[in-house]
Design a protein around this motif. Structure first.
Motif, PDB file in Angstrom:
ATOM      1  N   MET A   1       2.675   1.513  -5.320  1.00  0.00           N
ATOM      2  CA  MET A   1       1.326   1.686  -4.786  1.00  0.00           C
ATOM      3  C   MET A   1       0.404   0.546  -5.205  1.00  0.00           C
ATOM      4  O   MET A   1      -0.396   0.062  -4.404  1.00  0.00           O
ATOM      5  CB  MET A   1       0.746   3.024  -5.233  1.00  0.00           C
ATOM      6  CG  MET A   1       1.410   4.225  -4.595  1.00  0.00           C
ATOM      7  SD  MET A   1       1.674   4.094  -2.797  1.00  0.00           S
ATOM      8  CE  MET A   1       0.018   3.731  -2.202  1.00  0.00           C
ATOM      9  N   ASN A   2       0.526   0.087  -6.445  1.00  0.00           N
ATOM     10  CA  ASN A   2      -0.342  -0.992  -6.889  1.00  0.00           C
ATOM     11  C   ASN A   2      -0.095  -2.273  -6.105  1.00  0.00           C
ATOM     12  O   ASN A   2      -1.029  -2.978  -5.716  1.00  0.00           O
ATOM     13  CB  ASN A   2      -0.139  -1.253  -8.381  1.00  0.00           C
ATOM     14  CG  ASN A   2      -0.751  -0.179  -9.252  1.00  0.00           C
ATOM     15  OD1 ASN A   2      -1.580   0.606  -8.789  1.00  0.00           O
ATOM     16  ND2 ASN A   2      -0.340  -0.115 -10.499  1.00  0.00           N
TER      17      ASN A   2
ATOM     18  N   THR B   1      -1.311  -2.131  -2.402  1.00  0.00           N
ATOM     19  CA  THR B   1      -2.746  -1.906  -2.192  1.00  0.00           C
ATOM     20  C   THR B   1      -3.579  -2.950  -2.930  1.00  0.00           C
ATOM     21  O   THR B   1      -3.914  -3.987  -2.379  1.00  0.00           O
ATOM     22  CB  THR B   1      -3.142  -0.481  -2.620  1.00  0.00           C
ATOM     23  OG1 THR B   1      -2.727  -0.262  -3.980  1.00  0.00           O
ATOM     24  CG2 THR B   1      -2.463   0.563  -1.739  1.00  0.00           C
ATOM     25  N   ILE B   2      -3.870  -2.732  -4.204  1.00  0.00           N
ATOM     26  CA  ILE B   2      -4.892  -3.541  -4.863  1.00  0.00           C
ATOM     27  C   ILE B   2      -4.427  -4.959  -5.175  1.00  0.00           C
ATOM     28  O   ILE B   2      -5.255  -5.851  -5.320  1.00  0.00           O
ATOM     29  CB  ILE B   2      -5.389  -2.841  -6.149  1.00  0.00           C
ATOM     30  CG1 ILE B   2      -5.679  -1.382  -5.879  1.00  0.00           C
ATOM     31  CG2 ILE B   2      -6.656  -3.499  -6.667  1.00  0.00           C
ATOM     32  CD1 ILE B   2      -6.119  -0.589  -7.079  1.00  0.00           C
TER      33      ILE B   2
ATOM     34  N   PRO C   1      -8.814  -0.392   2.224  1.00  0.00           N
ATOM     35  CA  PRO C   1      -8.521   0.900   2.872  1.00  0.00           C
ATOM     36  C   PRO C   1      -9.765   1.656   3.324  1.00  0.00           C
ATOM     37  O   PRO C   1      -9.664   2.552   4.174  1.00  0.00           O
ATOM     38  CB  PRO C   1      -7.788   1.680   1.774  1.00  0.00           C
ATOM     39  CG  PRO C   1      -7.252   0.643   0.839  1.00  0.00           C
ATOM     40  CD  PRO C   1      -8.269  -0.447   0.851  1.00  0.00           C
TER      41      PRO C   1
ATOM     42  N   ALA D   1       4.174   2.378   5.083  1.00  0.00           N
ATOM     43  CA  ALA D   1       2.888   2.870   4.578  1.00  0.00           C
ATOM     44  C   ALA D   1       2.814   4.388   4.658  1.00  0.00           C
ATOM     45  O   ALA D   1       2.291   5.051   3.748  1.00  0.00           O
ATOM     46  CB  ALA D   1       1.740   2.237   5.363  1.00  0.00           C
TER      47      ALA D   1
ATOM     48  N   THR E   1       2.348   6.846   1.517  1.00  0.00           N
ATOM     49  CA  THR E   1       1.171   7.718   1.486  1.00  0.00           C
ATOM     50  C   THR E   1       1.560   9.168   1.228  1.00  0.00           C
ATOM     51  O   THR E   1       0.946   9.859   0.407  1.00  0.00           O
ATOM     52  CB  THR E   1       0.402   7.620   2.819  1.00  0.00           C
ATOM     53  OG1 THR E   1      -0.062   6.278   2.995  1.00  0.00           O
ATOM     54  CG2 THR E   1      -0.791   8.564   2.832  1.00  0.00           C
TER      55      THR E   1
ATOM     56  N   ASP F   1       1.810   7.946  -2.995  1.00  0.00           N
ATOM     57  CA  ASP F   1       0.394   7.712  -3.296  1.00  0.00           C
ATOM     58  C   ASP F   1      -0.212   8.890  -4.042  1.00  0.00           C
ATOM     59  O   ASP F   1      -0.072  10.037  -3.624  1.00  0.00           O
ATOM     60  CB  ASP F   1      -0.354   7.484  -1.979  1.00  0.00           C
ATOM     61  CG  ASP F   1      -1.769   6.985  -2.214  1.00  0.00           C
ATOM     62  OD1 ASP F   1      -2.054   6.511  -3.324  1.00  0.00           O
ATOM     63  OD2 ASP F   1      -2.585   7.061  -1.276  1.00  0.00           O
TER      64      ASP F   1
ATOM     65  N   VAL G   1       2.959  -4.654   4.425  1.00  0.00           N
ATOM     66  CA  VAL G   1       3.327  -3.622   3.456  1.00  0.00           C
ATOM     67  C   VAL G   1       4.809  -3.673   3.136  1.00  0.00           C
ATOM     68  O   VAL G   1       5.219  -3.590   1.967  1.00  0.00           O
ATOM     69  CB  VAL G   1       2.931  -2.233   3.992  1.00  0.00           C
ATOM     70  CG1 VAL G   1       3.446  -1.127   3.077  1.00  0.00           C
ATOM     71  CG2 VAL G   1       1.414  -2.131   4.131  1.00  0.00           C
TER      72      VAL G   1
END
Length: 403
Positions: free
Chosen positions: A33-34, A37-38, A46, A62, A66, A70, A346
């Motif tokens: 997830m890290n 995303t960030i 997002p 994704a 999710t 997530d 992704v």
């Protein structure tokens, strides 16, 4: 009577392999997830409409992340932190300095987290965990009903926060868009000091998200501590049937809630309206509990213990691996390294994350054949006890050879 022997860290032979395996597996979810995303895009991407186009493969990956990963990986980590904290609390029961040592443990974690937050990556969770640990510490000696009541109260507060006036509001849409554009310039093309300057500027803007999540973190610490004090984890073999029941319920019910919450965004399903956030977060917690019960039950089956044993070394040095992931991902995505920020989809990003994780599995197994702790774990324990701990391994213990 207080023990006259000086306190010391838990030896490898005292550790529960199931907990280490679960921590090692949860570390993959956190990395997955890290990194998508960030690290890959701005923290605010997002939240923005039409943030980025995505191909079919990216949308599928994704969607899986999710629904299945997530929030669940972080929930697992929070549960495990609560387990670890109460284990330390019980191990130090005969020491008059118990609360001092545990307080020092959290102070050291806070210091490590602040270094990580400002110098390496502003998605840090260690600062939040250290502060939440201070809140939980007084509850560890309380009756279980009081711990359970506090956990339920905090979880209730957490899921109702979206309908309450915000304590610390996030920036508006225009502010988020400006921060996302600045992040693209700083992280994507800037040198180390450009990245550092923007990170320092961005930390206060991300702070409201930590305020929202903080009650959940404290609640899950308490749930993890309760799971240990109930005896289910320390006597997992005797409670295997219960664990399988919890796993089945948690995965089916939690997965169903997660699918329902993601339905509108991923599958053009019906909107849940104001119920979206409570359903999403309840699903994450229940599914995380289901994952934990499934892994712990499986590790207590001899065949599965051998199959999952590779994750135990990774979990034994989870703090080192977590920080190493930030250093590696920073080099891959930021301008002072390969500069891939905002450039990868992704699926490609997740493939990089899998490669990093597999490399850490091999490195952790090699390291623990020679040393008792990961390097950051050694620093953490040495600072907690005020004495440098023996680092060299005296006995090579095969992974997951013990109950």
């Amino acid at each position: 009577m207080a023990s006259e022997a000086p306190p010391k860290p838990m030896s490898p032979s005292e550790r529960l392999d199931a907990i280490d395996v679960l921590r090692g597996l949860a570390l993959f979810g956190v990395l997955a997830m890290n990194i998508v995303t960030i690290f890959r895009v701005s923290f605010y991407a997002p939240f923005l409409p039409n943030a980025e186009p995505a191909g079919p493969l990216d949308r599928v990956v994704a969607a899986v992340l999710t629904v299945a990963v997530d929030w669940k990986a972080l929930a697992l980590f929070s549960l495990l932190f609560g387990v670890g904290l109460v284990i330390q609390f019980e191990r130090l029961a005969g020491d008059a300095r118990r609360m001092i040592l545990l307080g020092r443990r959290l102070v050291v974690l806070l210091a490590i987290g602040l270094v990580h937050l400002y110098l390496i990556w502003n998605g840090d969770i260690l600062v939040e965990y250290a502060l939440a640990g201070f809140v939980v510490l007084p509850f560890l000696g309380c009756a279980r009903w009081l711990m359970a009541g506090a956990a339920l109260l905090l979880l209730g507060l957490y899921v109702t926060m979206p309908v309450l006036p915000p304590i610390v509001p996030l920036p508006g849409t225009a502010g988020m868009a400006a921060l996302a554009a600045d992040a693209m310039r700083a992280y994507g093309t800037g040198g180390f000091f450009d990245v550092l300057a923007f990170r320092i500027r961005e930390v206060p803007a991300i702070f409201p998200a930590h305020v929202v999540v903080f009650p959940r973190t404290v609640a899950l610490f308490l749930v993890g501590a309760l799971a240990w004090r109930s005896g289910v984890l320390r006597r997992a073999s005797a409670n295997r049937r219960l664990l399988f029941v919890v796993a089945t319920f948690g995965i089916l019910f939690g997965g169903g809630l997660s699918l329902a919450a993601a339905g509108q965004e991923l599958f053009d399903g019906p909107s849940l309206g104001r119920a979206h956030f409570p359903v999403e977060q309840l699903g994450a917690v229940v599914l995380a509990v289901g994952y934990a019960a499934a892994v712990i039950a499986a590790v207590n089956l001899s065949g599965e213990r051998r199959m999952l044993g590779w994750a135990a070394p990774l979990g034994r040095m989870a703090l080192t691996n977590y920080l190493a992931q930030s250093v590696i991902c920073g080099w891959i995505f930021y301008g002072y390294g390969l500069g891939q920020f905002g450039r990868l989809g992704v699926a490609a990003t997740l493939a990089i994350g899998i490669f990093v994780y597999v490399a850490q599995v091999g490195f952790s197994a090699w390291w623990l054949r020679h040393y008792r702790f990961g390097p950051v774990e050694w620093l953490w324990r040495s600072c907690m006890y005020g004495v440098p701990q023996p680092m060299r391994a005296t006995v090579n213990l095969p992974s997951c050879a013990r109950r």
